[in-house]
Scaffold this motif. Structure first.
Motif, PDB file in Angstrom:
ATOM      1  N   UNK A 110      -1.231  10.813 -17.246  1.00 15.63           N
ATOM      2  CA  UNK A 110      -0.039  10.532 -16.448  1.00 15.63           C
ATOM      3  C   UNK A 110       0.403   9.074 -16.561  1.00 15.63           C
ATOM      4  N   UNK A 111      -0.344   8.282 -17.360  1.00 17.65           N
ATOM      5  CA  UNK A 111      -0.041   6.849 -17.526  1.00 17.65           C
ATOM      6  C   UNK A 111      -0.050   6.124 -16.173  1.00 17.65           C
ATOM      7  N   UNK A 112      -1.042   6.464 -15.356  1.00 21.20           N
ATOM      8  CA  UNK A 112      -1.195   5.827 -14.061  1.00 21.20           C
ATOM      9  C   UNK A 112      -2.522   5.087 -14.002  1.00 21.20           C
ATOM     10  N   UNK A 113      -2.525   3.992 -13.255  1.00 19.74           N
ATOM     11  CA  UNK A 113      -3.750   3.212 -13.046  1.00 19.74           C
ATOM     12  C   UNK A 113      -4.305   3.502 -11.648  1.00 19.74           C
ATOM     13  N   UNK A 114      -5.580   3.225 -11.439  1.00 22.99           N
ATOM     14  CA  UNK A 114      -6.145   3.425 -10.102  1.00 22.99           C
ATOM     15  C   UNK A 114      -5.369   2.687  -9.014  1.00 22.99           C
ATOM     16  N   UNK A 115      -4.851   1.490  -9.328  1.00 21.61           N
ATOM     17  CA  UNK A 115      -4.102   0.742  -8.320  1.00 21.61           C
ATOM     18  C   UNK A 115      -2.801   1.452  -7.968  1.00 21.61           C
ATOM     19  N   UNK A 116      -2.258   2.216  -8.930  1.00 20.41           N
ATOM     20  CA  UNK A 116      -1.037   2.969  -8.650  1.00 20.41           C
ATOM     21  C   UNK A 116      -1.315   4.072  -7.635  1.00 20.41           C
TER      22      UNK A 116
ATOM     23  N   UNK B 212      -3.795   4.058  -5.468  1.00 16.62           N
ATOM     24  CA  UNK B 212      -4.099   3.391  -4.197  1.00 16.62           C
ATOM     25  C   UNK B 212      -2.811   3.036  -3.459  1.00 16.62           C
ATOM     26  N   UNK B 213      -1.826   2.501  -4.184  1.00 14.18           N
ATOM     27  CA  UNK B 213      -0.556   2.122  -3.565  1.00 14.18           C
ATOM     28  C   UNK B 213       0.200   3.344  -3.059  1.00 14.18           C
ATOM     29  N   UNK B 214       0.178   4.422  -3.820  1.00 16.21           N
ATOM     30  CA  UNK B 214       0.911   5.628  -3.447  1.00 16.21           C
ATOM     31  C   UNK B 214       0.322   6.268  -2.192  1.00 16.21           C
ATOM     32  N   UNK B 215      -1.027   6.248  -2.084  1.00 19.43           N
ATOM     33  CA  UNK B 215      -1.692   6.892  -0.956  1.00 19.43           C
ATOM     34  C   UNK B 215      -1.941   5.940   0.211  1.00 19.43           C
ATOM     35  N   UNK B 216      -1.729   4.639  -0.020  1.00 20.56           N
ATOM     36  CA  UNK B 216      -1.972   3.673   1.032  1.00 20.56           C
ATOM     37  C   UNK B 216      -3.433   3.462   1.345  1.00 20.56           C
ATOM     38  N   UNK B 217      -4.287   3.484   0.291  1.00 17.27           N
ATOM     39  CA  UNK B 217      -5.724   3.268   0.487  1.00 17.27           C
ATOM     40  C   UNK B 217      -6.156   2.041  -0.300  1.00 17.27           C
ATOM     41  N   UNK B 218      -7.352   1.576  -0.020  1.00 16.12           N
ATOM     42  CA  UNK B 218      -7.909   0.433  -0.737  1.00 16.12           C
ATOM     43  C   UNK B 218      -8.224   0.838  -2.182  1.00 16.12           C
ATOM     44  N   UNK B 219      -7.904  -0.014  -3.176  1.00 20.52           N
ATOM     45  CA  UNK B 219      -8.256   0.308  -4.569  1.00 20.52           C
ATOM     46  C   UNK B 219      -9.734   0.630  -4.762  1.00 20.52           C
TER      47      UNK B 219
END
Length: 241
Positions: free
Chosen positions: A12-18, A20-27
């Protein structure tokens, strides 16, 4: 290691930080998921929707077994004293959102300075800590002492000792102790979606009774039942002084 989730993010060309930001959780929480920890159901559903995948494709173990055997069960111990100390350590160290203890005295845990330090560390890192102990003046505590054949005065004394030993936690932000007057059929030790459930058996001390190690895999399993019991007890319990 959750290879399914890792490969899905790559596709999906997504990073873990993406995530985290989408779900509002800590990386760091996403890193734990990538290392194999199964997220809460609401997080699993959100990730699956974001990646346009079925939850079972990312976490096959969350799919209920047709035979009706729960895949929530991580381990069963014949006695509480048989639970390895490392299991208790890992349980509380793994908490990122909440630690909950529901028991009559939980003196064995309160006496373990190492475990108390670990719980205190999680509290200082923003984890909510809720401790529910039996009211030492209650009839329910006296009855449990009789059930264990140690006497009501003995278990009340154990609770008072535990209260003293839990003191280092009570001054921390997000940590709270309450006293309940309920009949417990088991003690519950919670870290997020994992539980150690210590059965209460008539005529047998809790230390000699079985313990089941559970991890939630959905809203229909047994873990939500225990968590509901915890919340109901919490709601009617009296704040500690």
């Amino acid at each position: 290691m959750s290879d399914n989730l890792r490969y899905a993010l790559i596709r999906a060309h997504l990073r873990p930080v993406d995530i985290a930001a989408e779900l509002g959780v800590d990386p760091k929480t996403v890193d734990r998921w990538l290392k194999g920890r199964i997220p809460y159901p609401r997080h699993r559903w959100a990730i699956a929707e974001l990646l346009n995948l079925d939850e079972g494709e990312l976490w096959p173990d969350t799919v209920p077994r047709r035979q009706g055997v729960s895949n929530e069960i991580l381990a069963v111990y014949p006695h509480r004293w048989a639970v390895p100390h490392a299991v208790w350590q890992d349980l509380f160290e793994s908490a990122t959102e909440e630690i909950g203890i529901l028991a009559y005295s939980s003196l064995f845990l309160a006496e373990d300075a190492g475990l108390i330090r670990r719980i205190a560390e999680r509290a200082r890192n923003g984890v909510r800590v809720r401790i529910l102990l039996g009211d030492p003046e209650s009839q329910e505590v006296a009855a449990r002492g009789s059930d264990e054949r140690i006497g009501g005065h003995t278990i009340a004394a154990k609770i008072r000792n535990a209260i003293t030993l839990f003191q280092p936690l009570r001054g921390l932000p997000g940590a709270e102790l309450r006293f309940h007057r309920t009949v417990l059929y088991n003690s519950i030790y919670r870290a997020d979606d994992e539980l150690l459930v210590n059965a209460h058996v008539y005529g047998v001390p809790a230390a000699d009774a079985p313990v089941v190690h559970l991890r939630a895999n959905g809203d229909q399993g047994s873990v939500p039942v225990y968590l509901t019991s915890f919340e109901r007890t919490w709601d009617i319990a009296e704040p500690g002084t």
